[in-house]
Motif scaffolding. Structure first.
Motif, mmCIF file in Angstrom:
data_model
loop_
_atom_site.group_PDB
_atom_site.id
_atom_site.type_symbol
_atom_site.label_atom_id
_atom_site.label_comp_id
_atom_site.label_asym_id
_atom_site.label_seq_id
_atom_site.Cartn_x
_atom_site.Cartn_y
_atom_site.Cartn_z
ATOM 1 N N THR B 17 -20.959 -4.601 -4.574
ATOM 2 C CA THR B 17 -21.918 -5.674 -4.355
ATOM 3 C C THR B 17 -23.320 -5.126 -4.528
ATOM 4 O O THR B 17 -23.629 -4.002 -4.122
ATOM 5 N N GLY B 18 -24.168 -5.920 -5.138
ATOM 6 C CA GLY B 18 -25.556 -5.511 -5.325
ATOM 7 C C GLY B 18 -26.339 -6.681 -5.847
ATOM 8 O O GLY B 18 -25.786 -7.756 -6.071
ATOM 9 N N ASP B 19 -27.639 -6.461 -6.043
ATOM 10 C CA ASP B 19 -28.444 -7.524 -6.642
ATOM 11 C C ASP B 19 -27.991 -7.751 -8.070
ATOM 12 O O ASP B 19 -27.528 -6.821 -8.734
ATOM 13 N N ILE B 62 -26.735 -11.848 -4.247
ATOM 14 C CA ILE B 62 -25.770 -10.765 -4.404
ATOM 15 C C ILE B 62 -24.681 -11.117 -5.413
ATOM 16 O O ILE B 62 -24.134 -12.194 -5.420
ATOM 17 N N GLY B 64 -21.056 -9.746 -7.061
ATOM 18 C CA GLY B 64 -19.951 -8.888 -6.646
ATOM 19 C C GLY B 64 -18.910 -8.690 -7.725
ATOM 20 O O GLY B 64 -18.841 -9.452 -8.697
ATOM 21 N N ALA B 86 -21.986 -1.101 -1.450
ATOM 22 C CA ALA B 86 -23.031 -2.102 -1.213
ATOM 23 C C ALA B 86 -24.382 -1.462 -1.502
ATOM 24 O O ALA B 86 -24.772 -0.508 -0.838
ATOM 25 N N ALA B 91 -26.401 -6.631 0.460
ATOM 26 C CA ALA B 91 -25.050 -6.498 -0.084
ATOM 27 C C ALA B 91 -24.056 -6.176 1.030
ATOM 28 O O ALA B 91 -22.914 -6.642 1.018
ATOM 29 N N HIS B 94 -23.489 -9.398 2.879
ATOM 30 C CA HIS B 94 -22.700 -10.301 2.051
ATOM 31 C C HIS B 94 -21.198 -10.057 2.227
ATOM 32 O O HIS B 94 -20.412 -10.989 2.280
ATOM 33 N N SER B 95 -20.807 -8.793 2.350
ATOM 34 C CA SER B 95 -19.378 -8.503 2.182
ATOM 35 C C SER B 95 -18.709 -7.611 3.224
ATOM 36 O O SER B 95 -17.500 -7.434 3.162
ATOM 37 N N THR B 107 -23.043 2.973 0.922
ATOM 38 C CA THR B 107 -24.282 2.201 0.751
ATOM 39 C C THR B 107 -25.460 3.130 0.465
ATOM 40 O O THR B 107 -25.405 4.323 0.756
#
Lengths: 318, 610
Positions: B17-19, B62, B64, B86, B91, B94-95, B107
């Motif tokens: 997950t990230g931008d 976000i 994924g 993440a 992120a 988000h998850s 992370t």
């Protein structure tokens, strides 16, 4: 219909190589009256279907027979894009300025103020001028006639069909039931007063006694008496001149101008869409001639799973 | 590195997950490809926002990508991630709650600024306030380490940060015991024309791999053996790519060029994009002005004697409805591939759903039957497309193939078929100029009408959208004729020969679970799981929705209960109930997200009364 038949005959294309596509409307019953291949389709979509048909088999002579309802209302988008693509269709727009099949509602080409079943107090939206629209889209063959002028209709339809690209022939037509007489002035005995026939290289002169003409007024056109202007001021028609054709396509009786008939514009040099589609297909085929279906399916990052198969009873190498 | 243990697992689920812009899809795809190359079975699920890029660092922005790797056959992208990567606090927010208990969260510690935490909606640092208690959190300064690794690369600092995803990939490549050379090759191929970018990504990747190797952060690395899958040549493929290849293959095996009319719509656009590359395989693509023109161009192509194909999603299918009805009336071959998405209306363009089933079945005026089939996995999109083309040509009918966003955009390994293994698709045109051609004369077995095309000598005829005389095709409003034609059109579709459905498990018992399309994976996985627990549960995957396989009714009758999990509110269940007069339990989910195996397992147990 007689002119279309005559135009088809003039072309000399065998009838089994002709396909006629129509949408919905009075005009669209046309294919049933012809001994060619015919496809009576759905409202407004004839241009899109004919485009697929032409690309599917460019050798066919593909005609679209459409009405003002089909081409300027529900199918306006397809009409626009068929013109823009310059696909080699013979597009006949039969314009009676009314919805006939649904029994008398106004169409996008109906005149301002016209009384119809849905405009009992008069039309309040401005009419569309299909030829002007087509010129704005870079159309390559733009012509107009009236149904009763069989000779001129045959002439423009023949030229349009011979044109390699999108040919638009607008045919003013009378709806005897719902719009009787709307185009009488353009096809009856006074037609010379209300219309000018454009012929390449000839002066734009009209009127019963050839007493009227078209002259240039700045960047506009206007009607004048021949007797009031010097001969050199009379505009000579040049069907390769897009700017002139645009002005001619926009002339209308409401502005005190004659309606322009004949071939207003013809640019035979612009490539047609279907030609370009196949040029590209052939180019790609030449460049990738060695590529087999197996090559295609196995392209990209592939890997081979070795032939060791494991099942519940153990693994074995094959 | 002797202190690092190798942890044997047979399946591991990873979520990135990230931008948008952090390169999560790229990294996810790379790890997928890498794992497939090393012989694992893989299944991936991209998940990105449909909104125009939301602000960076917010949960809404976000993007994924989840993948499952297995040393056995796997059917979904997995339930709970074992490892979450993440890229920032948003992120994580988000998850993290999806991560399996005890799972790992990797992370970027450089991103934990006060502002970033606030943007993500955290009031304090989740690594320290107990939010992530119970997870194995690996906070690694990705940004600093990437910059450090790239200190000799001549590029602006902000561009250097873009290589962060390759640093992350390096770490993961180490963690999952994958061969780094494959990624290095990829970097060199993909960025060959941009030497500085290539150098940066190469350096970042190697630094990431070495980081795994040299730090003591990870006590163990994962070891996944190769899955025992059928030998052969494989490649990774998305459902949409597979559909495009299926079209090309059908063209080759039928000898008919394709006229592919289309209009871009998510999530089906890639079929057209991929198809556009295949001009040398006689796939002639026409990008038209709207959905209606897309199908109309395809219909025109069919009228010319080629095979018309169009692709679309939800609202696009609605627009195509009228033309599709005309194709039913004209009885011409046509293939419509509908990659379903969340609806109604514009709905959820990037999210998966299965709610176009009843639209495909009934979404036209009049009684307007057509065959409907559904692809079940990304690689199955190839076979299903090929089959749809064969049926369209054999029966002279439009066909709707339903896939969905999940399998259309998801990927899995595909055993590449050989052209010689694919069946020929016979096509018969009437071309005898002396033949007494009648457009609606039919083959007595298939009820397909005879096909003569423009250009054929002396066989001129006219067909259209108005009701036809049952033989000549002339316009007919005769009451009895409309009855006959309606009945014939129904019978033609109802009698299409479709393969019997196969039962996974015993052919009778307490519960039969029916999957269709993209629910296949989760249902198969779940049913296999409960069968292993000794429960009397079997499953059927329904490839053919109209007509349904002839053995389906009997199969259903041998089970006490029937369960249909669907990503809609029960559309197949409605059809099955009305067709077989059987009660059906449903499991409905419309969250834009495919089923997880555990959701199906839980429902099975509930239906069984446990």
């Amino acid at each position: 219909m007689a002119s279309t038949r005559a135009a088809m005959a003039n072309r000399g294309v065998p009838r089994d190589e002709v396909a006629i596509v129509s949408g919905i409307g009075c005009s669209s019953r046309f294919p049933y009256y012809m001994e060619t291949y015919g496809f009576h389709t759905i409202h407004g979509r004839a241009a899109a279907i004919a485009s697929g048909l032409k690309v599917g088999n460019p050798a066919l002579d593909v005609w679209v027979i459409s009405g003002d309802g089909d081409s300027t209302a529900i199918g306006g988008n397809h009409f626009i894009h068929a013109v823009r693509r310059n696909i080699n269709l013979n597009y006949v727009l039969i314009n009676n300025k009314i919805y006939g099949l649904t029994k008398g509602q106004y169409s996008p080409t109906s005149e301002l103020g016209q009384l119809t079943k849905t405009t009992p107090y008069g039309v309040v939206d401005y009419p569309m001028q299909p030829l002007k629209v087509a010129m704005g889209l870079g159309g390559t063959f733009i012509a107009r006639s009236a149904d009763k002028d069989i000779k001129l209709s045959e002439e423009i339809l023949t030229r349009g069909a011979n044109h390699n690209g999108f040919s638009l022939c607008e045919i003013y037509s009378n709806c005897v039931i719902f719009n009787e007489g709307a185009t009488d002035h353009l096809s009856g005995k006074d037609k010379a007063e209300y219309s000018v026939v454009c012929r390449h290289g000839e002066k734009l002169i009209f009127g019963k006694d050839k007493q009227l003409c078209i002259v240039q007024d700045g960047i506009r056109l206007k009607a004048a008496k021949v007797s009031d202007v010097s001969e050199s001021d009379i505009v000579v028609h040049d069907e390769r001149n897009a700017e002139l054709a645009y002005l001619l396509s926009a002339m209308n009786n409401a502005d005190g101008q004659p309606v322009a008939f004949g071939v207003l514009y013809c640019d035979p040099d612009k490539k047609s869409y279907d030609d370009m589609v196949y040029e590209q297909v052939n180019d790609v085929k030449a460049k990738k001639s060695g590529e087999s279906l197996d090559d295609l399916l196995s392209s990209g990052n592939t890997w081979t799973v070795s032939s060791t198969i494991c099942t519940s009873t153990g693994c074995k190498t094959m | 590195m002797s202190q690092v243990k190798e942890k044997d697992v047979d399946q591991v689920v990873i979520k990135f997950t990230g931008d948008s812009g952090d390169g999560m899809q790229l990294v996810g795809n790379q790890l997928t490809a890498l794992s497939a190359l090393s012989g694992n079975d893989v299944n991936s699920l991209p998940d990105y926002p449909s909104e125009i890029r939301a602000p960076a660092g917010t949960v809404a922005g976000i993007s994924g990508f989840q993948i499952a790797l297995g040393s056995k056959k796997i059917h979904t992208a997995g339930d709970y991630p074992d490892v979450l990567v993440a890229m920032n606090p948003a992120a994580v927010k988000h998850s993290y709650h999806f991560v399996a208990k005890g799972g790992m969260i990797i992370t970027d510690s450089d991103t934990y600024t006060e502002k970033a935490l606030e943007k993500a909606g955290f009031t304090s640092d989740p690594r320290e306030d107990g939010t992530l208690a119970g997870y194995d959190v690996k906070a690694i300064p990705f940004t600093t380490l990437t910059r450090e690794a790239l200190k000799d690369v001549d590029m602006p600092a902000k561009d250097k940060d873009r290589s962060k995803n390759f640093f992350v990939l390096g770490v993961l490549c180490w963690l999952f015991n994958k061969n780094p050379d494959e990624v290095i090759n990829f970097i060199h191929t993909k960025f060959g024309k941009l030497p500085v970018v290539m150098q940066a990504n190469d350096a970042a990747f190697k630094a990431g791999f070495n980081y795994g190797e040299t730090t003591v952060m990870f006590q163990s690395r994962y070891k996944l053996n190769a899955a025992s899958i059928e030998p052969g040549l494989y490649r990774n493929i998305t459902g949409n790519e597979a559909a495009a290849l299926g079209i090309a293959a059908a063209s080759k095996k039928s000898g008919l060029p394709i006229v592919f009319g289309s209009y871009p719509i998510t999530p089906s656009t890639e079929i057209f994009q991929e198809g556009s590359k295949l001009k040398n395989f006689d796939v002639i693509t026409m990008q038209m002005e709207d959905e209606i023109a897309g199908i109309c161009a395809a219909i025109g192509g069919s009228l010319s004697g080629k095979l018309g194909v169009t692709n679309t999603s939800g609202p696009g299918l609605a627009l195509k409805g009228e033309a599709l009805g005309m194709a039913v009336m004209m009885e011409i071959p046509l293939v419509v591939i509908d990659v379903q998405r969340g609806g109604p209306s514009t709905g959820l363009p990037t999210k998966t759903e299965q709610s176009d089933l009843l639209q495909a079945m009934y979404g036209r005026n009049g009684d307007s039957p057509l065959p409907i089939l559904a692809a079940s996995t990304p690689d199955d999109c190839f076979d299903a497309t090929f089959e749809a083309c064969s049926i369209a040509l054999k029966y002279m009918t439009p066909v709707v193939l339903l896939t969905d966003g999940y399998i259309g955009q998801g990927s899995c390994p595909w055993k590449v078929p050989k052209e010689s293994e694919l069946p020929d698709i016979p096509v018969k045109f009437i071309d005898d100029p002396d033949y007494d051609y009648k457009p609606y004369r039919r083959d007595s077995k298939t009820l397909a009408r005879e096909w003569a095309i423009p250009g054929a000598k002396n066989l001129q005829h006219r067909i259209g959208s108005l009701e036809k005389d049952a033989l000549t095709g002339a316009v007919s409003h005769v009451p009895q004729n409309h009855q006959v034609m309606t009945d014939t059109r129904m019978a033609k579709v109802a009698n299409i020969e479709v393969p019997d459905c196969e039962i996974n498990g015993a052919d009778s018992g307490d519960l039969l679970v029916i999957s269709w399309g993209g629910t296949f994976g989760a249902v198969k996985g779940a049913v296999d799981r409960v069968m292993a627990e000794g429960k009397s549960v079997s499953s059927i995957n329904l490839r053919w929705i109209n007509p349904m396989p002839k053995n389906l009714g009997k199969a259903i009758s041998r089970f006490k209960k029937v369960l249909i999990p669907e990503l809609n509110t029960g559309q197949l269940a409605t059809l099955i109930r009305s067709r077989y007069l059987v009660d059906v339990e449903t499991l409905s989910k419309v969250k834009g997200d495919p089923f997880r195996e555990y959701e199906v397992v839980d429902k099975i147990k509930e239906v069984l009364g446990e």
